[in-house]
Design an enzyme around this catalytic site. Structure first.
Site, PDB file in Angstrom:
ATOM      1  N   HIS A 282      -2.641  -2.401  -9.692  1.00 16.69           N
ATOM      2  CA  HIS A 282      -3.606  -1.817  -8.762  1.00 16.69           C
ATOM      3  C   HIS A 282      -4.857  -2.682  -8.740  1.00 16.69           C
ATOM      4  CE1 HIS A 282      -6.178   1.133  -6.796  1.00 16.69           C
ATOM      5  NE2 HIS A 282      -5.052   1.663  -6.358  1.00 16.69           N
TER       6      HIS A 282
ATOM      7  N   ASP B 145       2.574   5.389  -6.938  1.00 16.34           N
ATOM      8  CA  ASP B 145       3.835   5.291  -6.208  1.00 16.34           C
ATOM      9  C   ASP B 145       5.057   5.173  -7.106  1.00 16.34           C
ATOM     10  OD1 ASP B 145       2.865   5.411  -3.564  1.00 16.34           O
ATOM     11  OD2 ASP B 145       2.056   3.398  -3.804  1.00 16.34           O
TER      12      ASP B 145
ATOM     13  N   HIS C 141       0.885  -1.179   0.000  1.00 22.01           N
ATOM     14  CA  HIS C 141       0.000   0.000   0.000  1.00 22.01           C
ATOM     15  C   HIS C 141       0.920   1.225   0.000  1.00 22.01           C
ATOM     16  CE1 HIS C 141      -3.422   2.442   0.606  1.00 22.01           C
ATOM     17  NE2 HIS C 141      -3.692   2.220   1.886  1.00 22.01           N
TER      18      HIS C 141
HETATM   19  N1  CMC Z   1       4.475  -7.047 -10.349  1.00 21.57           N
HETATM   20  C1  CMC Z   1       4.366  -8.235 -10.974  1.00 21.57           C
HETATM   21  N2  CMC Z   1       3.221  -8.920 -11.069  1.00 21.57           N
HETATM   22  C2  CMC Z   1       2.147  -8.369 -10.510  1.00 21.57           C
HETATM   23  C3  CMC Z   1       2.186  -7.127  -9.843  1.00 21.57           C
HETATM   24  C4  CMC Z   1       3.407  -6.459  -9.792  1.00 21.57           C
HETATM   25  N3  CMC Z   1       3.502  -5.261  -9.187  1.00 21.57           N
HETATM   26  N4  CMC Z   1       0.947  -6.808  -9.375  1.00 21.57           N
HETATM   27  C5  CMC Z   1       0.168  -7.830  -9.729  1.00 21.57           C
HETATM   28  N5  CMC Z   1       0.899  -8.773 -10.412  1.00 21.57           N
HETATM   29  C6  CMC Z   1       0.386 -10.010 -11.008  1.00 21.57           C
HETATM   30  C7  CMC Z   1       0.160 -11.068  -9.929  1.00 21.57           C
HETATM   31  O1  CMC Z   1       1.288 -11.866  -9.724  1.00 21.57           O
HETATM   32  C8  CMC Z   1      -1.001 -11.813 -10.530  1.00 21.57           C
HETATM   33  O2  CMC Z   1      -0.499 -12.644 -11.538  1.00 21.57           O
HETATM   34  P1  CMC Z   1      -1.121 -14.135 -11.747  1.00 21.57           P
HETATM   35  O3  CMC Z   1      -2.525 -13.886 -12.199  1.00 21.57           O
HETATM   36  O4  CMC Z   1      -0.246 -14.763 -12.767  1.00 21.57           O
HETATM   37  O5  CMC Z   1      -1.055 -14.801 -10.402  1.00 21.57           O
HETATM   38  C9  CMC Z   1      -1.823 -10.746 -11.214  1.00 21.57           C
HETATM   39  O6  CMC Z   1      -0.881  -9.727 -11.566  1.00 21.57           O
HETATM   40  C10 CMC Z   1      -2.925 -10.159 -10.346  1.00 21.57           C
HETATM   41  O7  CMC Z   1      -2.301  -9.660  -9.154  1.00 21.57           O
HETATM   42  P2  CMC Z   1      -2.957  -9.633  -7.726  1.00 21.57           P
HETATM   43  O8  CMC Z   1      -1.880  -9.754  -6.689  1.00 21.57           O
HETATM   44  O9  CMC Z   1      -4.107 -10.599  -7.658  1.00 21.57           O
HETATM   45  O10 CMC Z   1      -3.564  -8.164  -7.717  1.00 21.57           O
HETATM   46  P3  CMC Z   1      -4.192  -7.437  -6.461  1.00 21.57           P
HETATM   47  O11 CMC Z   1      -5.296  -6.633  -6.973  1.00 21.57           O
HETATM   48  O12 CMC Z   1      -4.491  -8.410  -5.369  1.00 21.57           O
HETATM   49  O13 CMC Z   1      -2.971  -6.535  -5.944  1.00 21.57           O
HETATM   50  C11 CMC Z   1      -1.493  -4.720  -5.692  1.00 21.57           C
HETATM   51  C12 CMC Z   1      -2.867  -5.179  -6.201  1.00 21.57           C
HETATM   52  C13 CMC Z   1      -1.393  -3.212  -5.785  1.00 21.57           C
HETATM   53  C14 CMC Z   1      -1.330  -5.128  -4.209  1.00 21.57           C
HETATM   54  C15 CMC Z   1      -0.387  -5.398  -6.542  1.00 21.57           C
HETATM   55  O14 CMC Z   1      -0.530  -5.022  -7.907  1.00 21.57           O
HETATM   56  C16 CMC Z   1       1.009  -5.090  -6.037  1.00 21.57           C
HETATM   57  O15 CMC Z   1       1.491  -5.746  -5.118  1.00 21.57           O
HETATM   58  N6  CMC Z   1       1.686  -4.056  -6.637  1.00 21.57           N
HETATM   59  C17 CMC Z   1       2.997  -3.671  -6.179  1.00 21.57           C
HETATM   60  C18 CMC Z   1       2.869  -2.822  -4.919  1.00 21.57           C
HETATM   61  C19 CMC Z   1       2.369  -1.434  -5.243  1.00 21.57           C
HETATM   62  O16 CMC Z   1       2.851  -0.769  -6.154  1.00 21.57           O
HETATM   63  N7  CMC Z   1       1.412  -0.974  -4.419  1.00 21.57           N
HETATM   64  C20 CMC Z   1       0.866   0.385  -4.531  1.00 21.57           C
HETATM   65  C21 CMC Z   1      -0.558   0.382  -4.992  1.00 21.57           C
HETATM   66  S1  CMC Z   1      -1.140   2.008  -5.493  1.00 21.57           S
HETATM   67  C22 CMC Z   1      -1.088   2.970  -4.062  1.00 21.57           C
HETATM   68  C23 CMC Z   1      -1.937   2.438  -2.986  1.00 21.57           C
HETATM   69  O17 CMC Z   1      -3.143   2.316  -3.145  1.00 21.57           O
HETATM   70  O18 CMC Z   1      -1.369   2.159  -1.929  1.00 21.57           O
END
Ligand code: CMC
Length: 421
Positions: free
Chosen positions: A301, A357, A262
């Site tokens: 996201h 971010d 986050h």
């Molecule tokens: N890098 C590589 N792969 C990713 C990433 C990433 N940053 N984010 C998602 N994926 C992949 C994930 O591995 C999954 O692949 P598969 O379907 O093959 O298993 C797919 O994309 C869906 O991901 P998810 O984890 O189910 O997505 P989510 O909606 O649960 O998570 C998130 C959203 C923001 C936590 C995640 O994208 C992440 O960890 N991003 C990196 C951390 C980040 O930049 N966070 C800031 C978010 S914006 C500011 C805020 O709101 O805080």
């Protein structure tokens, strides 16, 4: 075509039609029809926890609006405190309302001297400032016991003003503590972002704030001011739903924000870029992301499946800041990562784009903030959003947050005394 869904229970053959309102269905109807059958929704990805009139987010089209106003217009034309008023009160202020709001916030920036002498000074010299901020916000509740009267709208508004006013003071003090520098008192003659920068950096004489950097700070605060039911806002609402006071609820929000998935992501982006180190190593790093070894911080996201509109504004702002500070050497790495990701099927198929971010850390770093302060800056910006949602929940009258679970553990079994195991 009726705006409804029909659910049939195949065990009994009975059906129920539930209207679709505002894009959702009333779970109470489901519950009455199917008692004991729960939605299994880890991460609450399919659950609307509330109705809200604060922020509209259309993730497919990259749209973000506060109370109907596009984020692009607010970032360009508004100020952070005006946006805070909009979020909390629902409308842009008139001139008189604006001036009173700014006056109130400016005159509630001081914190009790015990913060400096007893609370912050009790922390280790290298304590992470988010630890200090989270603890400091929780500690504020003990200075304002009347804040417990959460049913009283006037008392609620007083705490909202105090919290927005004191966050920069607590944040800057957390930084000064980590540097072993004396705390700088708030200056009521300065604007909100300028006062914060002054408390951060003033040493001895006047601290000159470059107008481009002051403007960039203002834009960053506006962009972070709200983002509907994100993890930290949900934490504030969950804690607030037990009728804890707003300081405790906002402390919970700070704690949730701290994590690298986050608000901690901006810090994690810089750490990631440092780990990559060299432009020539970007390609091999991207391979490790695709193989699942690494996550690309600042990408992806839960809601945006398109370019995060905040990232677009921040990217532009970054160039303005670099005109003044000189280019952040990590910018080239970031641009290369973005270029690879936007042309690679791994990221395209999963609809992973830069989020807020990805570029914000580069600006913060060029403005002289150490990486540990990045999430603290996010927290200052998000405070009006947390409070607007908390206040909306209090106005709506909410039930305590208490989800169900699907139990998958052992059936009933008899206890075996230790000597017989
Ligand atoms: N890098 C590589 N792969 C990713 C990433 C990433 N940053 N984010 C998602 N994926 C992949 C994930 O591995 C999954 O692949 P598969 O379907 O093959 O298993 C797919 O994309 C869906 O991901 P998810 O984890 O189910 O997505 P989510 O909606 O649960 O998570 C998130 C959203 C923001 C936590 C995640 O994208 C992440 O960890 N991003 C990196 C951390 C980040 O930049 N966070 C800031 C978010 S914006 C500011 C805020 O709101 O805080």
């Amino acid at each position: 075509m009726p705006e409804s869904i029909t659910i049939t229970d195949n065990r009994s053959g009975t059906s129920i039609e539930i209207p679709i309102e505002n894009g959702g269905i009333d779970a109470a109807e489901w519950r009455r029809f199917l008692p004991g059958v729960w939605f299994c929704d880890p991460g609450l990805a399919t659950t609307a926890a509330t109705t809200s009139s604060i922020t509209e987010l259309d993730g497919d089209n990259g749209v973000l609006r506060y109370r109907g106003y596009p984020i692009e217009q607010l970032a360009e034309q508004s100020s952070f405190l005006e946006v805070a008023y909009l979020l909390v009160h629902g409308e842009l202020p008139t001139r008189a309302q604006h001036d009173e709001w700014v006056y109130e916030i400016t005159h509630h920036t001081f914190v009790h001297d015990n913060f400096r002498k007893r609370i912050y000074d009790a922390f280790h010299y290298d304590a992470h400032p988010m630890g200090l901020l989270t603890s400091g916000v929780a500690a504020l509740s003990t200075f304002y016991p009347e804040a417990k009267e959460i049913e009283n709208p006037k008392i609620r508004m007083e705490q909202i003003v105090r919290l927005i006013a004191k966050m920069p003071t607590l944040a800057a003090a957390a930084y000064r503590h980590s540097q072993g520098q004396p705390y700088v008192f708030p200056d009521n003659l300065l604007g909100y972002p300028e006062n914060f920068l002054n408390m951060m950096y003033r040493m001895g004489g006047e601290y000159e704030i470059h107008p481009v950097l002051g403007k960039a700070m203002e834009i960053l605060l506006i962009l972070h001011a709200d983002h509907e039911q994100n993890c930290s806002t949900t934490a504030a609402r969950v804690v607030g739903s037990s009728h804890a006071d707003p300081y405790t609820s906002v402390a919970a929000a700070c704690a949730a924000l701290y994590g690298p998935r986050h608000g901690g992501a901006n810090e994690a982006v810089i750490n990631m870029l440092d780990e990559i180190g060299d432009y020539s190593d970007v390609d091999s790093f991207m391979k490790t992301v695709k193989s699942g070894e690494n996550r690309l911080m600042g990408f992806g996201h839960r809601v945006y499946k398109n370019y995060d509109p905040r990232a677009k504004i921040i990217k532009k702002s970054a160039y303005d800041v670099f005109e003044v500070t000189g280019k952040n050497p990590r910018l080239d790495l970031a641009l290369k990562i973005e270029e690879i990701a936007t042309n690679d099927s791994y990221f395209i198929d999963r609809r992973l784009y830069p989020n807020v971010d990805f570029y914000s850390g580069l600006i913060y770093q060029s403005m002289g903030f150490p990486t540990e302060m990045f999430t603290v800056l996010f927290a200052i910006g998000r405070t009006p959003g947390w409070l607007a949602h908390w206040n909306e929940m209090m106005e709506q009258g909410s039930r305590i947050a208490r989800p169900r679970q699907l139990y998958t553990g052992p059936e009933m079994r008899d206890f075996v005394p230790l000597s017989e195991r």
